[in-house]
Enzyme design. Structure first.
Site, PDB file in Angstrom:
ATOM      1  N   ASP A 170      39.760  34.785  49.900  1.00 35.34           N
ATOM      2  CA  ASP A 170      39.087  35.934  49.295  1.00 35.34           C
ATOM      3  C   ASP A 170      40.052  36.566  48.296  1.00 35.34           C
ATOM      4  O   ASP A 170      41.069  37.148  48.684  1.00 35.34           O
ATOM      5  CB  ASP A 170      38.686  36.951  50.371  1.00 35.34           C
TER       6      ASP A 170
ATOM      7  N   GLY B  19      40.869  39.376  45.936  1.00 39.70           N
ATOM      8  CA  GLY B  19      40.524  40.748  45.593  1.00 39.70           C
ATOM      9  C   GLY B  19      41.452  41.281  44.515  1.00 39.70           C
ATOM     10  O   GLY B  19      42.437  40.636  44.140  1.00 39.70           O
ATOM     11  N   ASN B  20      41.153  42.466  44.026  1.00 45.68           N
ATOM     12  CA  ASN B  20      41.973  43.058  42.971  1.00 45.68           C
ATOM     13  C   ASN B  20      43.368  43.431  43.444  1.00 45.68           C
ATOM     14  O   ASN B  20      44.316  43.412  42.658  1.00 45.68           O
ATOM     15  CB  ASN B  20      41.272  44.295  42.407  1.00 45.68           C
TER      16      ASN B  20
ATOM     17  N   ILE C  69      45.033  38.945  48.001  1.00 41.26           N
ATOM     18  CA  ILE C  69      44.365  37.679  48.269  1.00 41.26           C
ATOM     19  C   ILE C  69      44.495  37.428  49.766  1.00 41.26           C
ATOM     20  O   ILE C  69      45.613  37.386  50.301  1.00 41.26           O
ATOM     21  CB  ILE C  69      45.001  36.523  47.481  1.00 41.26           C
TER      22      ILE C  69
ATOM     23  N   TYR D 221      18.342  42.843  43.814  1.00 36.09           N
ATOM     24  CA  TYR D 221      19.182  43.573  42.871  1.00 36.09           C
ATOM     25  C   TYR D 221      18.614  43.308  41.483  1.00 36.09           C
ATOM     26  O   TYR D 221      18.088  42.223  41.234  1.00 36.09           O
ATOM     27  CB  TYR D 221      20.617  43.039  42.969  1.00 36.09           C
TER      28      TYR D 221
ATOM     29  N   ASP E 189      32.347  39.311  47.009  1.00 36.46           N
ATOM     30  CA  ASP E 189      32.785  39.833  48.301  1.00 36.46           C
ATOM     31  C   ASP E 189      31.676  40.609  49.002  1.00 36.46           C
ATOM     32  O   ASP E 189      31.556  40.575  50.229  1.00 36.46           O
ATOM     33  CB  ASP E 189      34.028  40.707  48.136  1.00 36.46           C
TER      34      ASP E 189
ATOM     35  N   THR F  41      53.952  69.545  50.519  1.00 41.96           N
ATOM     36  CA  THR F  41      53.169  68.880  49.480  1.00 41.96           C
ATOM     37  C   THR F  41      52.653  67.518  49.919  1.00 41.96           C
ATOM     38  O   THR F  41      51.485  67.175  49.673  1.00 41.96           O
ATOM     39  CB  THR F  41      54.018  68.718  48.202  1.00 41.96           C
TER      40      THR F  41
END
Length: 254
Positions: free
Chosen positions: A6, A8-9, A12, A100, A109, A184
């Site tokens: 898979d 992905g951005n 992997i 769609y 994905d 913070t």
């Protein structure tokens, strides 16, 4: 053995299946600059420590949302494994109608997750995938993919805050000790963590309302286990849903 990949951005994810059993899985940083040879070296080392050899593989299937790396991993598969991989996309048999406007626009994905979720639960579903983007996908009781929503992922949200607010540091995404924070870092964690839970629950509740049903809500992706315990809508976490979907699709296309 079957290798599922898979792409992905951000990461992997690779998995090795022996029949229906997931033997091993690994997560690599997505580097668009790496060549097929470089990825082959990385995968070879992962296989080596797990006593797996390239020749043990009998099949490969790839899901990708990074087009430039799809070709790279295809070349790797053919050159080093001697196998032509299945690619999740137009032309592959999913066994799931895609309701769609343009089915080609749906990320691979998202389809893989939908197939795995419906195969496992055989019911109306909302699948929330916490990746670079967070996707919400609705599958009706007949097993049809009906669409969904896309939101900026947790990491993207945190990085935007760091990059656009000059005095704020880059932080780790964690559940803070309190919502009324005293420093913070904890203040940023409180806003991102609880704000994101609110985003998830609001989108899911509106999807439930629009679907007029009571779908099971399943979370997957790298940060699912962080968000799910505080969510009012997520019922289950399925860590390997995408890998399982790839395994299912491979066998549907033999």
């Amino acid at each position: 053995m079957l290798l599922v990949i898979d792409i992905g951005n951000s990461n992997i994810v690779l998995g090795i299946y022996d029949g229906d059993t997931l033997l091993k899985n690994w997560r690599l940083y997505t580097d668009k600059g790496r060549t097929a040879d470089e990825y082959a070296i990385l995968i070879h080392e992962l296989f080596k420590v797990s006593d797996i050899e390239f020749k043990d593989l009998k099949g490969i299937i790839i899901s990708s949302v990074v087009p430039t790396l799809t070709g790279v991993l295809c070349r790797l598969s053919e050159q080093y494994f001697g196998l032509k991989p299945y690619i999740v996309g137009p032309g592959i048999k999913t066994g799931m109608p895609i309701q769609y406007d343009n089915p080609r626009e749906v990320g691979a994905d998202r389809i893989v997750n939908a197939v795995a979720g419906y195969e496992k639960f055989k019911s109306e579903l909302i699948i929330v995938d916490f990746g670079t983007a967070t996707t919400f996908d609705y599958i009706n009781s007949k097993g049809e993919y009906c669409g969904g929503a896309i939101a900026p992922g947790l990491v993207i949200s945190m990085e935007a805050l760091f990059q656009k607010a000059s005095k704020l540091p880059r932080i780790e995404i964690l559940k803070p000790p309190a919502i009324i924070a005293k420093n913070t870092v904890n203040s940023m964690q409180a806003g991102i963590y609880y704000g994101y839970i609110g985003l998830v629950d609001e989108v899911v509740m509106r999807m439930k309302s629009e679907s007029k049903g009571d779908p099971l809500v399943v979370a997957t992706g790298g940060l699912a286990s962080l968000i799910a315990p505080e969510s009012k809508t997520i019922s289950r976490v399925e860590e390997y849903l995408t890998l399982e979907g790839l395994r299912i699709l491979y066998h549907r296309n033999l």
